[in-house]
Structure formats: structure tokens, C-alpha cells
Design an enzyme around this catalytic site. Structure first.
Site, PDB file in Angstrom:
ATOM      1  N   ARG A   1     -21.169 -18.070   4.030  1.00  0.00           N
ATOM      2  CA  ARG A   1     -21.517 -16.998   4.496  1.00  0.00           C
ATOM      3  C   ARG A   1     -20.291 -16.603   5.589  1.00  0.00           C
ATOM      4  O   ARG A   1     -19.816 -17.548   6.490  1.00  0.00           O
ATOM      5  CB  ARG A   1     -22.813 -17.218   5.399  1.00  0.00           C
ATOM      6  CG  ARG A   1     -23.168 -15.912   6.191  1.00  0.00           C
ATOM      7  CD  ARG A   1     -24.354 -16.407   6.965  1.00  0.00           C
ATOM      8  NE  ARG A   1     -25.003 -15.172   7.759  1.00  0.00           N
ATOM      9  CZ  ARG A   1     -24.918 -15.163   9.137  1.00  0.00           C
ATOM     10  NH1 ARG A   1     -24.782 -16.405   9.701  1.00  0.00           N
ATOM     11  NH2 ARG A   1     -25.457 -14.304  10.108  1.00  0.00           N
TER      12      ARG A   1
ATOM     13  N   HIS B   1     -20.769  -8.781  12.606  1.00  0.00           N
ATOM     14  CA  HIS B   1     -21.034 -10.009  13.529  1.00  0.00           C
ATOM     15  C   HIS B   1     -20.098  -9.630  14.750  1.00  0.00           C
ATOM     16  O   HIS B   1     -19.419 -10.438  15.122  1.00  0.00           O
ATOM     17  CB  HIS B   1     -20.725 -11.415  12.571  1.00  0.00           C
ATOM     18  CG  HIS B   1     -21.232 -12.663  13.352  1.00  0.00           C
ATOM     19  ND1 HIS B   1     -21.827 -13.368  12.550  1.00  0.00           N
ATOM     20  CD2 HIS B   1     -21.395 -12.975  14.495  1.00  0.00           C
ATOM     21  CE1 HIS B   1     -22.210 -14.545  13.185  1.00  0.00           C
ATOM     22  NE2 HIS B   1     -21.895 -14.242  14.590  1.00  0.00           N
TER      23      HIS B   1
ATOM     24  N   GLU C   1     -27.727 -11.080  13.987  1.00  0.00           N
ATOM     25  CA  GLU C   1     -28.338 -10.918  15.232  1.00  0.00           C
ATOM     26  C   GLU C   1     -28.490  -9.768  15.987  1.00  0.00           C
ATOM     27  O   GLU C   1     -27.603  -9.843  17.236  1.00  0.00           O
ATOM     28  CB  GLU C   1     -27.885 -12.284  16.220  1.00  0.00           C
ATOM     29  CG  GLU C   1     -28.012 -13.573  15.429  1.00  0.00           C
ATOM     30  CD  GLU C   1     -27.592 -14.919  16.260  1.00  0.00           C
ATOM     31  OE1 GLU C   1     -27.204 -14.511  17.170  1.00  0.00           O
ATOM     32  OE2 GLU C   1     -28.036 -15.874  16.043  1.00  0.00           O
TER      33      GLU C   1
ATOM     34  N   ASN D   1     -31.694 -17.328  11.971  1.00  0.00           N
ATOM     35  CA  ASN D   1     -30.980 -18.385  12.775  1.00  0.00           C
ATOM     36  C   ASN D   1     -31.701 -18.860  13.576  1.00  0.00           C
ATOM     37  O   ASN D   1     -32.447 -18.253  14.382  1.00  0.00           O
ATOM     38  CB  ASN D   1     -29.837 -17.444  13.395  1.00  0.00           C
ATOM     39  CG  ASN D   1     -28.534 -16.847  12.558  1.00  0.00           C
ATOM     40  OD1 ASN D   1     -28.753 -17.009  11.457  1.00  0.00           O
ATOM     41  ND2 ASN D   1     -27.791 -16.228  13.172  1.00  0.00           N
TER      42      ASN D   1
ATOM     43  N   TYR E   1     -31.956 -22.157  16.395  1.00  0.00           N
ATOM     44  CA  TYR E   1     -31.349 -23.202  17.319  1.00  0.00           C
ATOM     45  C   TYR E   1     -32.169 -23.928  18.396  1.00  0.00           C
ATOM     46  O   TYR E   1     -32.042 -25.323  18.465  1.00  0.00           O
ATOM     47  CB  TYR E   1     -30.182 -22.638  18.408  1.00  0.00           C
ATOM     48  CG  TYR E   1     -29.055 -22.149  17.463  1.00  0.00           C
ATOM     49  CD1 TYR E   1     -27.825 -23.091  17.158  1.00  0.00           C
ATOM     50  CD2 TYR E   1     -28.900 -20.733  17.034  1.00  0.00           C
ATOM     51  CE1 TYR E   1     -26.938 -22.477  16.410  1.00  0.00           C
ATOM     52  CE2 TYR E   1     -27.719 -20.325  16.174  1.00  0.00           C
ATOM     53  CZ  TYR E   1     -26.970 -21.273  15.809  1.00  0.00           C
ATOM     54  OH  TYR E   1     -25.744 -20.859  15.157  1.00  0.00           O
TER      55      TYR E   1
ATOM     56  N   GLU F   1     -28.111 -19.752   9.982  1.00  0.00           N
ATOM     57  CA  GLU F   1     -27.482 -20.395  10.840  1.00  0.00           C
ATOM     58  C   GLU F   1     -28.489 -21.579  11.410  1.00  0.00           C
ATOM     59  O   GLU F   1     -29.584 -21.232  11.656  1.00  0.00           O
ATOM     60  CB  GLU F   1     -27.090 -19.599  12.108  1.00  0.00           C
ATOM     61  CG  GLU F   1     -25.829 -18.828  11.816  1.00  0.00           C
ATOM     62  CD  GLU F   1     -25.272 -17.962  12.920  1.00  0.00           C
ATOM     63  OE1 GLU F   1     -25.519 -18.558  14.061  1.00  0.00           O
ATOM     64  OE2 GLU F   1     -24.698 -16.934  12.619  1.00  0.00           O
TER      65      GLU F   1
HETATM   66  C1  GBH Z   1     -25.430 -17.798  17.082  1.00  0.00           C
HETATM   67  O1  GBH Z   1     -25.674 -17.172  18.217  1.00  0.00           O
HETATM   68  C2  GBH Z   1     -24.385 -16.531  16.437  1.00  0.00           C
HETATM   69  O2  GBH Z   1     -24.416 -15.934  15.502  1.00  0.00           O
HETATM   70  C3  GBH Z   1     -23.026 -17.525  16.143  1.00  0.00           C
HETATM   71  O3  GBH Z   1     -21.732 -16.453  16.193  1.00  0.00           O
HETATM   72  C4  GBH Z   1     -22.681 -18.270  17.438  1.00  0.00           C
HETATM   73  O4  GBH Z   1     -21.546 -18.870  17.171  1.00  0.00           O
HETATM   74  C5  GBH Z   1     -24.011 -19.486  17.254  1.00  0.00           C
HETATM   75  O5  GBH Z   1     -25.266 -18.864  17.329  1.00  0.00           O
HETATM   76  C6  GBH Z   1     -23.651 -20.510  18.312  1.00  0.00           C
HETATM   77  O6  GBH Z   1     -24.054 -19.846  19.521  1.00  0.00           O
HETATM   78  O7  GBH Z   1     -30.030 -19.933  26.674  1.00  0.00           O
HETATM   79  O8  GBH Z   1     -31.327 -21.755  26.108  1.00  0.00           O
HETATM   80  O9  GBH Z   1     -32.409 -19.577  25.987  1.00  0.00           O
HETATM   81  C7  GBH Z   1     -26.724 -17.556  18.962  1.00  0.00           C
HETATM   82  C8  GBH Z   1     -27.678 -16.842  19.551  1.00  0.00           C
HETATM   83  C9  GBH Z   1     -29.145 -16.546  21.441  1.00  0.00           C
HETATM   84  C10 GBH Z   1     -28.807 -18.716  20.673  1.00  0.00           C
HETATM   85  C11 GBH Z   1     -29.708 -17.209  22.719  1.00  0.00           C
HETATM   86  C12 GBH Z   1     -29.559 -19.578  21.679  1.00  0.00           C
HETATM   87  C13 GBH Z   1     -30.676 -18.744  23.871  1.00  0.00           C
HETATM   88  C14 GBH Z   1     -30.554 -20.030  23.977  1.00  0.00           C
HETATM   89  N1  GBH Z   1     -28.247 -17.542  20.721  1.00  0.00           N
HETATM   90  N2  GBH Z   1     -30.280 -18.396  22.632  1.00  0.00           N
HETATM   91  S1  GBH Z   1     -31.188 -20.420  25.616  1.00  0.00           S
END
Ligand code: GBH
Length: 480
Positions: free
Chosen positions: A80, A124, A169, A299, A301, A376
Site C-alpha cells: 500500500r 495521504h 484518515e 487503521n 493503533y 495500518e
Molecule cells: C497514521 O496516523 C498515519 O496514516 C501514518 O501516516 C502515520 O505514520 C502512522 O499512523 C503513525 O502515526 O494521542 O494516544 O490519543 C495515525 C493516526 C491519530 C493514531 C491519533 C493515534 C491518537 C493517539 N493517529 N491517534 S493518542
């Protein structure tokens, strides 16, 4: 007790890894590329850690043949990547730049020759600066221009691309870019952020429709959302549950609504009534946004925990949504995001695989006919290169391997519960420019030495390659 057995994934399940143009390419002045909002933002003092920029990044613009070999060696089935709009159309409108198209065309051909499925993202976050000068995503015109750019690219890359992801996103683009200002273009205006969100919804619809107009209805259109898993601090508290509902509205359903249901949720419009009457939404916009999707990209995390602030007591915890004081969750200034229990990654994000299962399960219950794909998932850790006596190098990153292992297992658990998940992409193939954190945060399964540009697959990459080869995930040992 039966011994735990490995988890098997279906044969068609797609295993891949992801990157994004500004984070890896460098070569920002080459082959007619125009400036993007991230060039401007990263060169503005104080915006990016250490003053890092994407000027060189992973030099992928020159080293892509070697990176395709890497992808092939790891046995990735899909890759991707995103296309930099300012390489295709330097000012975001008017003339197209054939040299930019040629770059992605060669990359695509090379992936196909290597037997790798190309999954493309049209946006992006690297908006042509010339469009930002006219208001960027707050300007409806940007959405119309995005549709034209998508049409052009679909005509050039054509059916060689497996899946056309319109946006990555849009929540980050709108709310970090125009709300909290921690991302480009760095604006901090609640109204602008909501306008941007709407125009991103419209842009998604116009681009998806353009791709289908050029390539036919069967063309696979997708979008990638960072859906927030937010839990009430006190599940018994109606106020906390209401706080979570509001975060869900302005964090998730603001995009899910138009894109999948063809309308904004009524509670979102009510929650934001003091900021806007949404008169920037024109007749037909949300119907346009509802373009049929082949798959929804998700995505994931981490998770968050919210509580309703009573307005009197001392605030209970620092917001965990970045350094900025302005909340990206427009209209929820009275909601506190509480510090989550660890463990944490190097981003300070909590590690919580259960959120992955919860998210996939809940989206698939709401949209039972919609296939999902993890576009992701991954983690930043401070790993280091170890040189053995024979001079060979390794990058031991057991924390990352454990993160991937537990989250992929959580995807499997969601599938067991009925979620239709079609694939999984690790973020990221390479260490790269981590936006406001520059090169200080490493998400790659492949190490990049920024002095030499040397690539070294980390142990996690070897582990992932083995998973892809066997399609069997070893059981997760509790506490691992
Ligand atoms: C993605 O965004 C992106 O698509 C990518 O480009 C980037 O490199 C990758 O992730 C890593 O960052 O502050 O604890 O509440 C991530 C989007 C949005 C994920 C905010 C974490 C809040 C975490 N992020 N979110 S917190």
C-alpha cells in the site's frame, strides 16, 4: 486442557505493508513536483521535532527498485503506497506532470512483475500548497479538483491498480490539520475543521465516482479511516457514555455517515450547532459521498478513555491527543481523555489489542455487508542495530514483534466473531518521516540508516515474512 494451536488465516487473506509518499520519497523538487502543505509546515520552525523535513526522507524516489526487491524478499503479497498529488498536478489544478505519473507507473509495473498487489492511496496528506493558498480543504473547490486528479490518475494507472483508496484518515487531515493544528496546514479553527471534514467527504465521493467512470463500476474503491475506540471511564455514568457518543460522532460517524449511509448523523449536527449550521453542505453532497465501497480500510493503533468533565473539579488527566491545547474533537472541550494504563509504544500510545477486536466487531455489526481491511497497524519503538562478531547486523525488536503478533491475533478473534476481514497491512515497511515527530519515531519493520540510506530488515520483518509464508499465527502467550 488442549494445547493452544496456531491460528490459521483464510487463503485469500492479503498480507502487506504500507507507506505514504511524503514520509518516504524525498526528492521534493524533482521532476516538476510542486510544493505541498507538508513542505511548508515542516519548514516552519517549531512545527516538527528537530526541524526535520521530508526533503530526503528514505530517498525512495530514487531507491524504489531496491525497495521493491525488499518487498519481494519479505514475501509481502500487497504493498500500500500513496501518490503525491503535487507530483501529478504541481498546483493541484490545471496542467498535469507526466514525469510524476511515470514514477508511479514504473513502481506499479515493478510490483506487478514481483507478484505484489498494488493498493494505492490518492491522498495521504500532501495537498498541493497552491490549493491551500486558496483555503485548502475549507474550500469546496479542493474537492472538485481532487475528483479531476483522481480521474487523470485512473486513466494513466488504470486496471493495474488493485484497489483505489481515495483518502487516508480524513479525520487527521481535517482535525489535526485545521482543528488542533499539529499537522499541516497547522490551522486551529473549529469551523474550518468541520468544513474540511465535509469537503473531504465530498472529495472521497467525487474521486471514487471518477475512478469508476474511467475504469468501470467493478473498479475497487476504498477509503481508509482511523476509527477511534473510545470507552467511557465509568460505564455506569450516563454523562461518560454521552461523552463517548459525542467523540464517536465527531471522530468516526462524521465520515462513516456520509460515506456509508449517505447522510450526517443527526446527533453530530446537534452537537456542533453552536459552531456551524452546516450550510456549507449542498444538496446532493452526502449522496455523492456514498460511493459503493469494495472494502473499508481501517487503521488501528490504540484506545482512549473519556469522561465528562463536571466543570468544577480539577481536570483529571492531560489530554492524550497530542501536545496542542486545542482538542481535535471539535465541540467536546468538556470531555477529558484520561491517561490510559500501559504498556506504551515510543509514541506514548497505549498497547491494547482488545480494541482491535472491539472495533472490527462493532463496525461489522453496523455494516454487515462491508468487507474490512486493516490498512495500518504497527508501533514505534526505539530499536537499535546490533553488529555480530562476524560483522553481520541485526535489529532485534521484540516489542514490535509482540505488538504485531497480539494485534494480528486480535484480528483473528474478530474474524472468529464474524467480522469479514480481507487483509492486514503493517505500518510501516520502512522507518520514515513520522509527521510532527520527524525521524525520531521509527515505525518500520525495516530499519533505515538516515546517514547511508541502508535498509536492514528488523527481526519483526523476518517474523512477519514467516507468518506470510506459513499463514499460521503462533498462539499468543499471555503476558508476552
Ligand atoms: C497514521 O496516523 C498515519 O496514516 C501514518 O501516516 C502515520 O505514520 C502512522 O499512523 C503513525 O502515526 O494521542 O494516544 O490519543 C495515525 C493516526 C491519530 C493514531 C491519533 C493515534 C491518537 C493517539 N493517529 N491517534 S493518542
Amino acid at each position: 486442557m488442549t494445547a493452544p494451536t496456531p491460528r490459521r488465516f483464510p487463503d485469500g487473506f492479503l498480507w502487506g505493508s504500507a507507506t505514504a509518499s511524503y514520509q518516504i520519497e524525498g526528492a521534493v523538487d524533482e521532476d516538476g513536483r510542486g510544493p505541498s502543505i507538508w513542505d511548508t509546515f515542516s519548514r516552519t520552525p517549531g512545527k516538527v521535532l528537530n526541524g526535520d523535513t521530508g526533503d530526503v526522507a528514505d530517498d525512495h524516489y530514487h531507491r524504489w527498485p531496491q525497495d521493491v526487491v525488499l518487498i519481494q524478499e519479505l514475501g509481502l503479497q500487497a504493498y500500500r503506497f500513496s501518490v503525491a498529488w503535487p507530483r501529478i498536478q504541481p498546483t493541484g489544478s490545471g496542467a498535469f506532470e507526466q514525469r510524476g505519473v511515470d514514477f508511479y507507473s514504473r513502481l506499479t509495473d515493478s510490483l506487478l512483475e514481483a507478484g505484489v498487489t498494488p493498493v494505492v492511496t490518492l491522498y495521504h496528506w500532501d495537498l498541493p500548497q497552491a490549493l491551500e493558498d486558496e483555503g485548502g480543504w475549507t474550500n469546496r473547490e479542493t474537492a472538485l479538483r481532487f475528483g479531476e486528479y483522481a480521474e487523470h490518475l485512473a486513466g494513466r494507472l488504470g486496471d493495474r491498480i488493485d484497489t483505489w483508496t481515495t483518502l487516508n484518515e480524513p479525520w487527521c487531515a481535517a482535525f489535526l490539520g485545521y482543528g488542533s493544528g499539529v499537522h499541516a496546514p497547522g490551522r486551529t479553527e473549529p469551523l474550518a475543521a468541520l468544513q474540511a471534514a465535509h469537503h473531504l467527504n465530498l472529495a472521497h465521493g467525487l474521486a471514487g465516482r471518477a475512478v469508476k467512470a474511467v475504469l468501470g463500476e467493478q473498479a475497487k474503491v476504498s477509503v481508509t479511516l482511523n476509527l477511534h475506540v473510545t470507552r467511557p471511564d465509568d460505564p455506569e455514568s450516563a454523562a461518560d457514555r454521552n461523552a463517548v457518543r459525542r467523540v464517536d460522532a465527531v471522530g468516526n460517524r462524521i465520515f462513516l455517515g456520509p460515506m456509508l449511509d449517505g447522510e450526517y448523523p443527526a446527533d453530530l449536527l446537534a452537537d456542533t450547532a453552536s459552531i456551524t449550521d452546516w450550510s456549507f453542505v449542498q444538496d446532493g453532497d452526502t449522496a455523492t459521498a456514498q460511493v459503493p465501497l469494495s472494502v473499508l480500510g481501517v487503521n488501528y493503533y490504540n484506545t482512549a478513555r473519556a469522561t465528562q468533565w463536571d466543570g468544577v473539579s480539577e481536570r483529571q488527566g492531560a489530554s492524550n491527543h497530542g501536545e496542542s491545547t486545542a482538542t481535535p474533537f471539535i465541540g467536546t472541550d468538556d470531555v477529558d481523555f484520561l491517561t490510559q494504563p500501559g504498556p506504551y509504544t515510543a509514541m506514548g500510545w497505549n498497547i491494547d489489542p482488545s480494541g482491535m477486536t472491539e472495533l472490527l466487531t462493532s463496525v461489522s455489526r453496523t455494516y454487515p455487508d462491508l468487507p474490512l481491511m486493516i490498512t495500518e497497524n504497527g508501533a514505534a519503538f526505539d530499536d537499535e542495530v546490533v553488529t555480530a562478531e562476524d560483522g553481520s547486523t541485526r535489529v532485534p525488536d521484540p516489542d514490535r514483534t509482540s505488538y504485531l503478533h497480539r494485534h494480528i491475533d486480535a484480528v483473528g478473534a474478530a474474524m472468529d466473531a464474524g467480522a469479514d476481514v480481507r487483509g492486514y497491512f503493517v505500518w510501516s515497511l520502512l522507518d520514515n518521516f513520522e509527521w510532527a515527530f520527524g525521524y525520531e519515531r521509527r515505525f518500520g519493520i525495516v530499519r533505515v540508516d538516515y546517514d547511508t540510506q541502508e535498509r536492514t530488515p528488523k527481526d519483526s520483518a523476518r517474523w512477519y515474512a514467516e507468518l506470510i509464508r506459513t499463514r499460521q499465527l503462533p498462539p499468543v502467550t499471555p503476558g508476552a
